[in-house]
Enzyme design. Structure first.
Site, PDB file in Angstrom:
ATOM      1  N   TYR A 121       0.828  -1.199   0.000  1.00 32.04           N
ATOM      2  CA  TYR A 121       0.000   0.000   0.000  1.00 32.04           C
ATOM      3  C   TYR A 121       0.873   1.265   0.000  1.00 32.04           C
ATOM      4  O   TYR A 121       1.940   1.298   0.598  1.00 32.04           O
ATOM      5  CB  TYR A 121      -0.899   0.041   1.227  1.00 32.04           C
ATOM      6  N   SER A 148     -13.885  -3.687   0.789  1.00 29.10           N
ATOM      7  CA  SER A 148     -14.821  -2.947  -0.062  1.00 29.10           C
ATOM      8  C   SER A 148     -16.254  -3.125   0.436  1.00 29.10           C
ATOM      9  O   SER A 148     -17.160  -3.483  -0.331  1.00 29.10           O
ATOM     10  CB  SER A 148     -14.717  -3.406  -1.520  1.00 29.10           C
ATOM     11  N   PRO A 149     -16.498  -2.850   1.719  1.00 31.89           N
ATOM     12  CA  PRO A 149     -17.838  -3.093   2.280  1.00 31.89           C
ATOM     13  C   PRO A 149     -18.921  -2.194   1.701  1.00 31.89           C
ATOM     14  O   PRO A 149     -20.107  -2.522   1.799  1.00 31.89           O
ATOM     15  CB  PRO A 149     -17.638  -2.818   3.777  1.00 31.89           C
ATOM     16  N   LEU A 150     -18.516  -1.077   1.078  1.00 34.26           N
ATOM     17  CA  LEU A 150     -19.486  -0.174   0.461  1.00 34.26           C
ATOM     18  C   LEU A 150     -19.381  -0.197  -1.058  1.00 34.26           C
ATOM     19  O   LEU A 150     -19.778   0.746  -1.747  1.00 34.26           O
ATOM     20  CB  LEU A 150     -19.304   1.247   0.998  1.00 34.26           C
ATOM     21  N   ALA A 151     -18.836  -1.289  -1.586  1.00 32.35           N
ATOM     22  CA  ALA A 151     -18.737  -1.495  -3.036  1.00 32.35           C
ATOM     23  C   ALA A 151     -18.032  -0.336  -3.719  1.00 32.35           C
ATOM     24  O   ALA A 151     -18.475   0.171  -4.757  1.00 32.35           O
ATOM     25  CB  ALA A 151     -20.125  -1.722  -3.641  1.00 32.35           C
ATOM     26  N   GLY A 155     -17.807   2.700  -2.936  1.00 27.96           N
ATOM     27  CA  GLY A 155     -18.525   3.969  -2.893  1.00 27.96           C
ATOM     28  C   GLY A 155     -19.929   3.885  -3.441  1.00 27.96           C
ATOM     29  O   GLY A 155     -20.727   4.812  -3.276  1.00 27.96           O
ATOM     30  N   LEU A 192     -22.398   2.214  -2.396  1.00 29.55           N
ATOM     31  CA  LEU A 192     -23.391   2.201  -1.323  1.00 29.55           C
ATOM     32  C   LEU A 192     -23.197   3.346  -0.337  1.00 29.55           C
ATOM     33  O   LEU A 192     -23.748   3.323   0.764  1.00 29.55           O
ATOM     34  CB  LEU A 192     -23.325   0.863  -0.573  1.00 29.55           C
ATOM     35  N   GLY A 200     -24.138   6.487  -0.574  1.00 28.96           N
ATOM     36  CA  GLY A 200     -25.227   7.435  -0.434  1.00 28.96           C
ATOM     37  C   GLY A 200     -25.236   8.521  -1.478  1.00 28.96           C
ATOM     38  O   GLY A 200     -24.692   8.365  -2.564  1.00 28.96           O
TER      39      GLY A 200
END
Length: 328
Positions: free
Chosen positions: A53, A217-220, A222, A224, A226
């Site tokens: 990273y 990547s729990p929010l795909a 970005g 998910l 909002g």
């Protein structure tokens, strides 16, 4: 903060995992330090990084930032469960391809990269050393020999995997057991409302072998996150913009579902993962303190059976685990 055990170990970790992929790339040292400080204040004790990273800051830059933070905060190290990874190349490929032995999980590579990570992180140990990807070119005997040496030396406490298939997890831990070694205690996998493939086999395998699931990547990316302000703060990539257009009605319904209940879409996406069997905690990647605080608010969301059923209808999974999901 809520805590749970890391897989079948006795070590307690926060149910929100602080991912640091943006440190050194999109997030400056100063902002990274502020995020790390606030994470500790909020009770987040689980920090995840990787040797490769750094993005525009260069490979290894993220570990170096964390190392400087430890150096500037004497006594903090023992408050943190620190995870990093090995597999990614740490040098640029030549015109003819990768530099020899530049990537993978050979015993030679693992030992070299462990030394490098310990130096960059300015620490005496890696609490969770993870194989960043399956390396199909080495034997499990070599893989476990390298980790056994690191554990015996005290350089590593636990071992984990990332992007492993279910049968990789089974192979790894069966052979580890034959060698009287603890084996894998966690698995990092791509998992969110829009990508639920691991429910077929990876999660059942992880639960059987006592691995905690750490969704990345729990929010795909970005998708998910909002409305435009929140989403743009996380990801303005062409890929996410395209997916948002393709899933316009689905995402609109999801955002309305969250709004009706007084939740942000991003917190809802994390809360859904926290309600899934086998999940230790999602790995968040905040670029600001505000994004960190928003993510931690997911712990206050309690989804009812009706809420979960509605989200399943909106984002259908594979139908359970294999083979019942597609056979009988």
């Amino acid at each position: 903060m809520d805590y749970t055990h890391l897989g079948r170990t006795g070590t307690s970790v926060s149910r929100i995992v602080l991912g640091t992929m943006n440190f050194g790339d999109r997030t400056s040292d100063e902002d990274s330090f502020a995020i790390l400080d606030r994470a500790l204040e909020l009770g987040v004790n689980f920090i995840d990084t990787a040797n490769g990273y750094g993005g525009s800051g260069g490979r290894g830059a993220t570990e170096e930032i964390i190392g400087r933070w430890f150096a500037a905060r004497p006594g903090v190290r023992d408050d943190v469960v620190l995870a990093t990874k090995v597999h990614s190349p740490m040098v640029d490929p030549t015109a003819d391809g990768d530099v020899v032995n530049a990537r993978g999980a050979s015993a030679w590579q693992v030992r070299r990269e462990a030394i490098g990570s310990l130096k960059r992180l300015q620490t005496d140990r890696i609490d969770l050393y993870q194989f960043h990807h399956i390396d199909r070119h080495i034997s499990w005997q070599e893989l476990w020999q390298s980790m056994e040496v690191l554990v015996a030396k005290g350089d590593v406490v636990y071992t984990g995997s990332s992007n492993f298939a279910a049968w990789n997890i089974a192979q790894a831990n069966e052979i580890a057991a034959q060698r009287h070694f603890l084996g894998l205690v966690s698995e990092q996998s791509l998992y969110n409302l829009t990508q639920r493939s691991i429910e077929l086999e990876v999660i059942p395998a992880a639960q059987n072998y006592g691995l905690g699931i750490l969704p990345w990547s729990p929010l795909a990316g970005g998708l998910l996150s909002g409305g435009s302000r929140d989403a743009a703060a996380r990801s303005g990539s062409e890929r996410i913009t395209s997916q948002r257009e393709q899933r316009r009605d689905q995402i609109a319904a999801y955002e309305a579902f969250a709004q009706e209940r007084g939740w942000t879409p991003s917190a809802l996406g994390l809360a859904w993962l926290l309600h899934q069997p086998g999940v230790t905690g999602p790995i968040i990647g905040p670029r600001t303190v505000a994004q960190l605080e928003s993510a931690v608010s997911a712990l206050d969301i309690h989804l009812s059976a009706e809420d979960l059923a509605a989200l399943d209808e909106l984002f259908p999974g594979p139908g359970g685990q294999a083979p019942e999901a597609y056979a009988w």
